[in-house]
Scaffold this active site. Sequence first.
Site, short mmCIF file in Angstrom:
data_model
loop_
_atom_site.label_atom_id
_atom_site.label_comp_id
_atom_site.label_asym_id
_atom_site.label_seq_id
_atom_site.Cartn_x
_atom_site.Cartn_y
_atom_site.Cartn_z
N TYR A 131 7.91 1.75 -7.70
CA TYR A 131 7.10 0.54 -7.78
C TYR A 131 6.66 0.26 -9.22
O TYR A 131 6.69 -0.89 -9.67
CB TYR A 131 5.88 0.65 -6.85
CG TYR A 131 6.26 0.85 -5.38
CD1 TYR A 131 7.40 0.24 -4.86
CD2 TYR A 131 5.49 1.63 -4.53
CE1 TYR A 131 7.76 0.43 -3.53
CE2 TYR A 131 5.85 1.82 -3.20
CZ TYR A 131 6.99 1.22 -2.71
OH TYR A 131 7.35 1.39 -1.40
N GLU B 242 0.87 -1.18 0.00
CA GLU B 242 0.00 0.00 0.00
C GLU B 242 0.90 1.22 0.00
O GLU B 242 1.92 1.23 0.69
CB GLU B 242 -0.87 0.04 1.26
CG GLU B 242 -1.92 -1.04 1.29
CD GLU B 242 -2.49 -1.23 2.69
OE1 GLU B 242 -2.11 -0.47 3.61
OE2 GLU B 242 -3.28 -2.16 2.87
#
Length: 150
Positions: A117, A105
């Site tokens: 990411y 998250e």
Amino acid sequence: MSGVTTGPLTPQDLPRAAEIQATAPEAWSLSALEEEQASPCGRLYGLWQEGRLVGTAVFQLILDEASLLSLTLEPACRGLGLGRRLLEDSLALLAGEGAAFCYLEVRSQNRPALALYHRLGFEETGRRRGFYQAPPDDALLMRLTIPPRA
Ligand SMILES: CC(C)(COP(=O)(O)OP(=O)(O)OC[C@H]1O[C@@H](n2cnc3c(N)ncnc32)[C@H](O)[C@@H]1OP(=O)(O)O)[C@@H](O)C(=O)NCCC(=O)NCCS
């Protein structure tokens, strides 16, 4: 990337890891790091530059699913490719233990983290509106299918 090493954190590394954590928005305390390291699922990794710990990554590994709970570089060491190196090396170690997926998250406004990411192939799978406080932000949920021996 000379002079840079990565690997599991030892209990002796945790006070320094907590100092690095304290520079992040969702910082982990020393006791939280100790508790996670004592857990059978906890996987804590570090990145050392010229022998000095400058980055930490906290995961949980359950069966073939890893969850990235925290990734933090010392502020002076950000934007130099070290976060990417720590995350790639950590995923390789987790893959060696059988991890096939990694979940995380992240704040929707955290551009450096999102860039990292996405660069490593994480895909957005959902959004939790208003999940974070101080400052308020949505959480993006992301998933990576880890290549074998990433
Ligand atoms: C997020 C964090 C771990 C990234 O580590 P880093 O060492 O700064 O990132 P890197 O230098 O390895 O860069 C990784 C990618 O992100 C990009 N990036 C880095 N900083 C960026 C910035 N400020 N803005 C946009 N993109 C950025 C880089 O271009 C790189 O992409 P590339 O490989 O395609 O060139 C680090 O910035 C940090 O510790 N931030 C504070 C804690 C935090 O927010 N952690 C994430 C919580 S989920």
